[in-house]
Design a protein around this motif. Structure first.
Motif, PDB file in Angstrom:
ATOM      1  N   ASN A 257     -94.666  31.935 -62.102  1.00  0.00           N
ATOM      2  CA  ASN A 257     -94.892  33.232 -62.762  1.00  0.00           C
ATOM      3  C   ASN A 257     -95.123  34.352 -61.747  1.00  0.00           C
ATOM      4  OD1 ASN A 257     -94.731  32.099 -65.334  1.00  0.00           O
ATOM      5  ND2 ASN A 257     -96.880  31.475 -65.260  1.00  0.00           N
TER       6      ASN A 257
ATOM      7  N   THR B 215     -92.843  24.812 -63.489  1.00  0.00           N
ATOM      8  CA  THR B 215     -93.986  25.616 -63.915  1.00  0.00           C
ATOM      9  C   THR B 215     -95.237  24.754 -63.799  1.00  0.00           C
ATOM     10  OG1 THR B 215     -93.709  24.890 -66.190  1.00  0.00           O
ATOM     11  CG2 THR B 215     -92.599  26.929 -65.567  1.00  0.00           C
ATOM     12  N   GLY B 216     -96.370  25.388 -63.778  1.00  0.00           N
ATOM     13  CA  GLY B 216     -97.635  24.645 -63.820  1.00  0.00           C
ATOM     14  C   GLY B 216     -98.272  24.386 -62.473  1.00  0.00           C
TER      15      GLY B 216
ATOM     16  N   LEU C 184     -96.817  18.458 -65.937  1.00  0.00           N
ATOM     17  CA  LEU C 184     -97.414  19.667 -65.383  1.00  0.00           C
ATOM     18  C   LEU C 184     -97.818  20.578 -66.525  1.00  0.00           C
ATOM     19  CD1 LEU C 184     -95.020  20.308 -62.407  1.00  0.00           C
ATOM     20  CD2 LEU C 184     -97.488  20.046 -62.235  1.00  0.00           C
TER      21      LEU C 184
ATOM     22  N   ASP D   9     -89.865  23.090 -67.048  1.00  0.00           N
ATOM     23  CA  ASP D   9     -91.129  22.544 -67.539  1.00  0.00           C
ATOM     24  C   ASP D   9     -91.125  21.032 -67.437  1.00  0.00           C
ATOM     25  OD1 ASP D   9     -92.032  25.039 -68.184  1.00  0.00           O
ATOM     26  OD2 ASP D   9     -91.387  24.942 -70.276  1.00  0.00           O
TER      27      ASP D   9
ATOM     28  N   THR E 209    -100.859  32.741 -66.351  1.00  0.00           N
ATOM     29  CA  THR E 209     -99.683  32.485 -67.193  1.00  0.00           C
ATOM     30  C   THR E 209     -98.744  33.685 -67.326  1.00  0.00           C
ATOM     31  OG1 THR E 209    -100.898  33.065 -69.193  1.00  0.00           O
ATOM     32  CG2 THR E 209    -100.848  30.744 -68.598  1.00  0.00           C
TER      33      THR E 209
ATOM     34  N   ASN F 243     -96.974  29.196 -58.056  1.00  0.00           N
ATOM     35  CA  ASN F 243     -96.931  29.591 -59.463  1.00  0.00           C
ATOM     36  C   ASN F 243     -95.648  30.373 -59.697  1.00  0.00           C
ATOM     37  OD1 ASN F 243     -97.352  30.427 -62.041  1.00  0.00           O
ATOM     38  ND2 ASN F 243     -99.012  31.849 -61.561  1.00  0.00           N
TER      39      ASN F 243
ATOM     40  N   HIS G  11    -101.832  26.849 -58.856  1.00  0.00           N
ATOM     41  CA  HIS G  11    -103.143  27.338 -59.290  1.00  0.00           C
ATOM     42  C   HIS G  11    -103.962  27.664 -58.056  1.00  0.00           C
ATOM     43  CE1 HIS G  11    -103.224  26.686 -63.657  1.00  0.00           C
ATOM     44  NE2 HIS G  11    -102.307  25.758 -63.413  1.00  0.00           N
TER      45      HIS G  11
ATOM     46  N   SER H 272     -98.653  23.783 -68.097  1.00  0.00           N
ATOM     47  CA  SER H 272     -98.320  25.119 -67.606  1.00  0.00           C
ATOM     48  C   SER H 272     -98.941  26.225 -68.455  1.00  0.00           C
ATOM     49  CB  SER H 272     -96.799  25.277 -67.540  1.00  0.00           C
ATOM     50  OG  SER H 272     -96.210  24.829 -68.736  1.00  0.00           O
TER      51      SER H 272
END
Lengths: 53, 756, 263, 416
Positions: free
Chosen positions: B730, B711-712, B638, B634, B458, B728, B715, B640
């Motif tokens: 981020n 986002t989300g 999803l 967002d 995150t 991702n 992974h 996030s």
């Protein structure tokens, strides 16, 4: 397909449809039965066979 | 010769005819068809006794009540709890698929110790005694070597008994480095602190507002307590109330709004102030509130006689619609009409915090938007913003500190949330990686405890976070799931999931009444897991001394019971404690600023005169190298936060978001044409901190020069149903410290996109 | 297509979905999957292979930034009545694996009867029917969340939204046990209706004056999907946006504005 | 080596050539069988079909081979019911081609359904309102008839014929063959039609839907008519190919020309009806559902007006005009061209009525659904071709299929 399966309803469409079906099946079945039986009889009576045509 | 052949033929034919006439083929045909109806590898769910258990969902800060349907000891369905003050029977997509987390393939089934390289995925299962001893021994070692401050802790939520236990542990242990996941709640808290003078969290009486202007808030994309906001949105539609969405991208909220104001990204605060300009200029503000209950509206003078410009002066000198239009790209006449409608409404309400609100954001923006609420008096009244006292039921006596603890607590924080630069901020989780990597605190971080958070996923600038993690010798995860952070840990002490544990759930974000919920074991623990409170107490007790003494409770449940006191019984019975007759303080009592009035931000800073009050938050990257602006977006579909999408949710990801493992970046057709990119083409997206393979999706919902990623996604640990899909965001973004709060205020990053 | 056998008045269950309220959040889809033991696979991005009894479509108005607009449209099975129960799919099924009930107006699907010819899928213009191309597989342990109320389907058969018919059966059992004549409106609600956090879905008996859907279906902004084809669907939509209503059906260029139709 | 099995008075290629041919085609067959087994064991995920494309290559192949196999019933109808006795010289081959087509169709259906082990539910739990039920019933019955028509041919093999019972059976079956042929014709009229009804009754699929009489859409009659028109063309085409491969003339020209002439007139009348049907559909049926004709032929990478031109003009009008003209059907090249075009025309028609029906977006917010078959689908579709080639090769080598063959190809004494 058979009156004992639960979808069976005695309505016009079922009677027409299955009537046609069983009619065709009967002709095929009876026709073949006739042919086979007659051939058995013919064979027993000695008709046909090696080189007889 | 003929005889033998004929007999053989006859035998064959006779055999076939006999078999056909026997019941065998018919029986076999029938058996085969029955077999196809219940293939042995297709599960047949066993029936049993049905029961329903009420609890609280803690998968997001929304705090919805849930009713779980059980068949014997199996939970088979999660539904929203009818009549619950937050969600009244509704449920979100994550909550509805929560059983896939409980029974999911990525549960950590027992305490585990890393045996291979970090992140290699090689673990050995150990007993709880071993696990607690291992953690206690390591932490004791660091402490006795005189570096207790070198242990850091990250938790997900800020309030409630479990975060408080971690905070208490860190205090007794002697480390200042206790951090919690940051979100818009933190920015709002500081806003209320500065403008109301209260240690409060915001409550939005959204359902009763009649003209809502949302500055990028994903009202129907998970902002606040998501289901509650959905219900409010439905009510606005029923009652013909107005929602205006100010956002650079056609989000779902923008699409559902009565008016979408497509603003240049990052200039929302300017638009808010320009609305204030019109309201002030045209004398549309709530005169009684401003005159009697607000300070720093007019120019003001401090005790030493120095004069400061008031809000009015500030706004009128630079935020005319014409000026604002140049920055925001919004037509001046639209700003004027928007301001007039807002001020003219009976119960106007202005909201901020982008998307789901997972990123704290610029404090200037929060204060500018909150100033709009102040101008129209939408404070502590129906349909407005209410300041609700932070949950204060955790009233344990302070732990006794030994010498080592006292020395450790004196040390500066690694994340930079120290009194000097950011006096209003408790912790800055986004500053942690930088602090570790630069060694700015003057000591090394040797251990990290992570509970309820998934910072490796995150936090922004994932490379820097990863670097920081790599330098920390001992990472303990308390996660129930093998998430990204757990996968990089050295020791995992798995918590029960929220459906297996008892825990208090304080104050859903944005709810305008004080509520405490209680999640409880819906099913018995499925694996050898332990409530994280018990794990932590176990470590403390194993360490003994003043650390152990700080945890005198027999068990976590005993602690919880004692903490809740008189409320325990109600919580056990109803799963929720509501102060039904709650009403906000009147304007006379509501403000605890030095003037006892609502402070427009021009008077709010006690330290910040030198700061450029309305500088726009600059994002990383130079336009010359990175001609585009990348913004994250967002979606309810999803997840996030720390928890990733469930398989059911992954099924609902839209076809213009993900195709196989590739994420689509939303690009305006004109932008795409200038880059020679077409729909569905693979492209390389580069930002100052990373690059990624994406596919182009042409969208008229986004302006030229701006591109958006969801986002989300992206992974890499987690189950195969979501891991390895997309990027991702981020990892491509970099945090930008807000000048006032120090919290991450990055709303985007500069980027470039090229054919791959 | 059996005629009503019970003495109670025939019901016609249907839905009204308010597209102004629908947020496209997908909670209905997840609730439906959880309720009905819908399987899932590693890659579900090809929506033509993904089983979602309730699928939320995204409609766009085709205009340029910043006049673009989107609207979400949840699409369960429409439980078409056609003319006298002659729904597009029921009449074509060769093995009587799907049926139109005159008692409830629900189009059923018998998984153990279906042999996977997919003719019904070809017949349905709404794509509500889904084929099990793969064996359903739950990761170890996750089969614990399967509900015994809905049978798990095998590979090679067609499945679709049943309006949570098992909920109707459970509710009716209770009604009969208690000796009552009728089912109350709130006793039988679909999983999606119950879950919808936006209260966008209303479910009930379209024949019953006391049910909310009875009135909602006559809303001036109400429309149904592909009404012109004569499918006579039982799912109504409400949208205040004309471009959305217009996308509910096909129109020739010279045809006029969308007006409310008589129901 | 196998001379004892070869019919008397006929010349056949050396055994090694025959075996080599069987081996090569057999390899293709095995590839198809492998794909078929994959589909049965692993399921239909082996195909590229999906929920929008539930009917795909196989159903097209099914409809196409049934249309092409229509030569059997129509020749039978002409010979036994109408009394075109010359056709006795072609009827055997027409039966074999029909047998191959229909057995292939049944095999394809057995692969195509998701639960082959309960395929018999279509009979047991029959829904008489479904066109597919009608198809299944008539198809199976007609296949039984074709088998019955094929059996006497097999029994005429030199060695089998020596068995007295088989000789008699063959004789007796020939004796009442007209009854079977009449039944077959009756069944064929219906199942060809109901195959047409499959798409025609889909009232919610505006591309396929056609109005009609009683329970039958116009496509019901169009399909029967087109199968009767194009099936014999396929029989002629395969006969010509067989002649080419065996380098022998097998059927006299007058027989072929008779069939070609009848086909030509059938095709012409069919195509007139088809044009009327298309026109009515384009200006009345489709607009009532809110579609213009061009909605069905634009905005996609494949389906354009060319396909309509290919089907109706090239695959209909052109071959019909060639075949009704004496000069056209007497000229080898134009005859061949006409039969090829007619076969293409009917195949395109079946393609359109299956695949384009599903490709067209019906909900306004959808776009076209395009599809390309997987190799497993292609392999299983080629399988019947290989199987047909092998069966024809075996049948031709060991059975006296063409009565006129000895006359047209007198065998020199030393070869006997």
């Amino acid at each position: 397909m058979f009156p004992f399966s639960f979808e069976w309803i005695w309505d016009m469409s079922h009677m027409v449809f299955h009537g046609g079906l069983w009619y065709a099946l009967s002709i095929i079945g009876l026709g073949m039965t006739y042919c086979i039986l007659k051939s058995v009889v013919d064979t027993v009576q000695g008709k046909g066979g090696d080189g007889h045509h | 010769m003929n005889i033998a052949r004929r007999s053989f033929l006859a035998f064959l034919i006779g055999g076939a005819a006999g078999t056909a006439l026997s019941p065998l083929p018919w029986k076999l045909t029938d058996d085969l068809s029955i077999w196809t109806q219940t293939w042995p590898w297709t599960p047949v769910p066993p029936d049993g006794e049905y029961s329903y258990v009420n609890s609280v969902c803690t998968l997001c800060p929304g705090g919805c009540g849930i009713t779980v349907r059980k068949v014997d000891n199996r939970a088979v369905k999660i539904e929203g709890m009818a009549g619950h003050p937050v969600n009244d029977g509704g449920i979100c997509i994550l909550g509805a698929s929560g059983l896939q987390l409980l029974y999911g393939p990525r549960r950590v089934k027992a305490p585990m110790r890393r045996v291979g390289e970090r992140g290699e995925g090689k673990w050995e299962t150990i007993s709880w005694d071993e696990a607690i001893a291992a953690a206690a021994e390591k932490l004791e070692g660091i402490r006795s070597a005189g570096n207790p401050q070198g242990v850091a802790c990250m938790v997900g939520d800020r309030y409630g008994t479990v975060p408080s236990l971690f905070e208490r542990f860190m205090t007794a242990y002697g480390s200042p480095n206790f951090m919690s996941d940051a979100a818009i709640e933190d920015s709002y808290r500081i806003t209320l602190n500065l403008m109301h003078g209260k240690n409060a969290i915001p409550g939005f009486d959204a359902g009763n507002a009649d003209f809502v202007v949302s500055f990028g808030s994903g009202v129907i994309e998970g902002w606040g307590s998501p289901v509650r906001m959905f219900l409010a949105h439905g009510k606005w539609k029923d009652e013909n109330k107005t929602l205006v969405q100010v956002e650079p991208r056609l989000s779902n909220t923008a699409a559902k709004a009565d008016k979408w104001v497509a603003v240049q990204p990052g200039t929302e605060a300017v638009l808010a102030l320009s609305m204030a300009y019109v309201i002030i200029k045209e004398n549309l503000y709530d005169k009684s509130f401003v005159a009697e209950n607000a300070a720093a509206f007019e120019d003001w003078r401090d005790d030493e006689g120095k004069t400061y410009p008031g809000f009015k002066t500030f706004v009128l000198n630079g935020f005319s619609p014409a000026d604002a239009s140049k920055v925001t790209g919004v037509d001046p006449s639209l700003i004027v009409s928007l301001a007039r409608s807002f001020a003219g409404a009976e119960k106007p309400l202005a909201l901020c915090g982008r998307g789901k609100g997972n990123t704290p954001g610029s404090l200037h923006e929060f204060m500018a938007v909150h100033a709009l609420n102040g101008l129209v008096g939408a404070i502590n009244r129906p349909g407005g913003v209410w300041a609700i006292d932070v949950p204060d039921y955790v009233t344990w006596p302070k732990p006794g500190l030994d010498e080592a603890a006292r020395a450790g607590l004196e040390k500066p924080r690694v994340d930079g949330a120290d009194g000097g630069a950011y006096p209003y901020t408790e912790s800055i989780i986004s500053g942690f990686a930088d602090g570790v990597n630069s060694g700015s605190a003057g000591y090394g971080v040797e251990a990290l405890l992570v509970s309820g958070a998934n910072p490796l996923y995150t936090l922004r600038d994932a490379q820097a976070v990863r670097k920081a993690f790599d330098s920390i010798g001992f990472v303990v995860s308390f996660s129930s799931y093998m998430d990204e952070t757990a996968a990089q840990a050295d020791l995992i002490l798995p918590n029960h999931t929220y459906l297996e544990r008892r825990q208090d759930v304080p104050a859903p974000f944005g709810l305008n009444m004080p509520v405490i919920g209680m999640s409880r074991p819906v099913v018995p623990p499925q694996f050898d897991t332990r409530q994280v409170g018990d794990s932590l107490m176990g470590i403390a007790r194993k360490m003994g001394g003043s650390v152990g003494d700080a945890f005198g409770w027999e068990s976590y449940e005993a602690c919880l019971k004692e903490t809740m006191g008189a409320a325990w019984e109600t919580l056990e019975k109803d799963g929720i404690l509501v102060k039904a007759d709650y009403a906000p303080e009147g304007w006379g009592e509501a403000f605890n600023t030095p003037s006892k009035k609502f402070q427009f931000f021009t008077g709010a800073y006690r330290h910040g005169e030198n700061k450029d009050l309305m500088s726009q938050m600059k994002i990383e990257g130079e336009a010359a190298d990175f001609p585009l602006i990348l913004i994250p977006y967002d979606s309810m579909r999803l997840a996030s936060g720390p928890v990733a999408d469930t398989p059911f949710m992954a099924k609902t990801i839209e076809e213009d978001v993900l195709i196989h493992d590739d994420v689509y970046v939303q690009v305006n057709p004109a932008t795409a044409a200038s880059l020679n990119l077409r729909e569905g083409k693979v492209a390389e997206l580069t930002t100052p901190v990373g690059k990624a393979r994406v596919r182009v999706h042409l969208s008229e919902g986004i302006g030229e020069g701006v591109i958006a990623l969801p986002t989300g996604l992206g992974h890499w640990a987690n189950s195969k149903y979501i891991a390895g899909k997309g990027v991702n965001v981020n990892r491509l973004m970099s945090p930008v410290a807000d000048p006032v709060s120090g919290l991450d205020a990055a709303w985007g990053i500069r980027a470039k996109l090229a054919r791959a | 297509m059996k005629k009503a056998q019970e003495h109670t008045a025939p019901k016609k269950y249907g839905m009204v979905i308010d597209l102004d309220k629908c947020t496209g959040c997908g909670a209905c889809m997840a609730a439906c999957m959880a309720e009905n033991n819908v399987p899932f696979r590693e890659d579900e991005t090809d929506k033509n292979l993904s089983i979602t009894w309730l699928r939320v479509y995204k409609l766009t108005n085709g205009k340029k930034f910043p006049n673009a607009d989107v609207c979400y449209l949840p699409r369960p099975c429409m439980h078409c009545e056609g003319h006298h129960g002659h729904s597009p799919c029921v009449s074509v099924c060769p093995a009587t694996a799907t049926d139109y009930s005159y008692d409830t107006g629900i189009v059923s699907q018998i998984y153990t009867r279906c042999f996977g010819c997919r003719y019904c899928m070809a017949a349905c213009p709404y794509h509500v029917r889904y084929f099990n191309w793969w064996d359903p597989v739950w990761p170890e342990g996750m089969e614990k969340m399967l509900s015994p109320n809905v049978s798990v389907r095998t590979r090679g058969v067609v499945e679709k939204c049943s309006f949570c018919f098992h909920r109707y059966q459970i509710a009716m059992e209770k009604v009969r046990y208690e000796g009552r004549a009728e089912l109350a409106e709130d006793e039988y609600q679909t999983a999606c209706t119950q879950a919808c956090p936006a209260n966008a879905i209303t479910f009930g008996d379209l024949n019953n004056h006391d049910h909310a859907v009875y009135k909602l279906k006559t809303h001036p902004d109400a429309f149904r999907l592909l009404e012109r084809l004569g499918t006579n669907p039982k799912v109504y939509y409400i949208s205040s946006r004309e471009w959305v209503r217009r996308q509910g059906d096909n129109y020739l260029e010279n045809e006029g504005k969308v007006v409310a139709k008589a129901h | 080596m196998d001379t004892a099995l070869i019919p008397e008075g006929r010349k056949r290629c050396p055994l090694w050539q025959f075996v080599l041919f069987i081996a090569v085609v057999g390899a293709v067959l095995l590839w198809g069988v492998y794909a078929m087994i994959l589909c049965w064991l692993k399921g239909l995920n082996q195909t590229n079909m999906n929920n929008a494309y539930g009917f795909a290559l196989w159903i097209w192949a099914d409809l196409a081979v049934i249309a092409l196999g229509g030569g059997a019933f129509f020749s039978g109808f002409l010979k036994y019911i109408i009394g075109k006795d010359e056709l006795k010289n072609l009827i055997n081959y027409a039966v074999i081609i029909g047998f191959i087509c229909y057995s292939s169709a049944l095999l394809i259906l057995a692969i195509d359904i998701g639960q082959p082990l309960r395929g018999w539910f279509i009979f047991w739990h029959a829904n008489v309102h479904s066109m597919l039920t009608e198809v299944a019933f008539c198809l199976s019955c007609y296949f039984a008839v074709l088998t019955i028509e094929f059996i006497p041919l097999i029994l005429e093999n030199r060695q089998i014929d020596k068995v007295r019972f088989f000789h008699n059976l063959s004789h007796n079956m020939h004796h009442i063959m007209a009854v079977f042929a009449a039944t077959g014709a009756f069944l064929s009229f219906f199942h060809q039609g109901s195959l047409g009804g499959v798409a025609g009754v889909l009232f919610a699929r505006p591309f396929g839907f056609r109005e009609g009489v009683l329970i039958w859409p116009w496509t019901f009659f169009l399909f029967t008519w087109s199968a009767a028109a194009c099936g014999p063309c396929f029989t002629i085409l395969i006969t010509k190919i067989t002649e080419k491969v065996t380098r022998k003339k097998l059927v006299k020209d007058n027989v072929i020309e008779l069939l070609a002439k009848i086909s030509g007139w059938m095709l012409l009348t069919y195509i007139v009806a088809k044009i009327i049907d298309t026109w009515y559909w384009a200006v009345v049926t489709a607009p009532e559902a809110g579609f213009t004709m061009m909605d069905f032929y634009s905005n996609n990478p494949l389906y354009g007006l060319w396909i309509l031109f290919l089907e109706i003009v090239l695959g209909g009008i052109v071959p019909a005009l060639i075949l009704i003209t004496p000069a056209g059907r007497k000229n080898k090249a134009t005859l061949l061209l006409a039969t090829v075009l007619a076969v293409i025309g009917v195949c395109v028609n079946r393609w359109v009525m299956v695949l384009q029906v599903l490709a067209v977006p019906v909900m306004p917010f959808e776009s076209w659904f395009m599809y390309a078959p997987s190799w497993q689908e292609v392999a299983t579709t080629i399988l019947p071709l290989a199987y047909g080639a092998i069966l024809i090769a075996i049948a031709h080598r060991y059975l006296p299929i063409f009565p006129q063959e000895p006359e047209l190809n007198p065998v020199e004494q030393q070869a006997g």
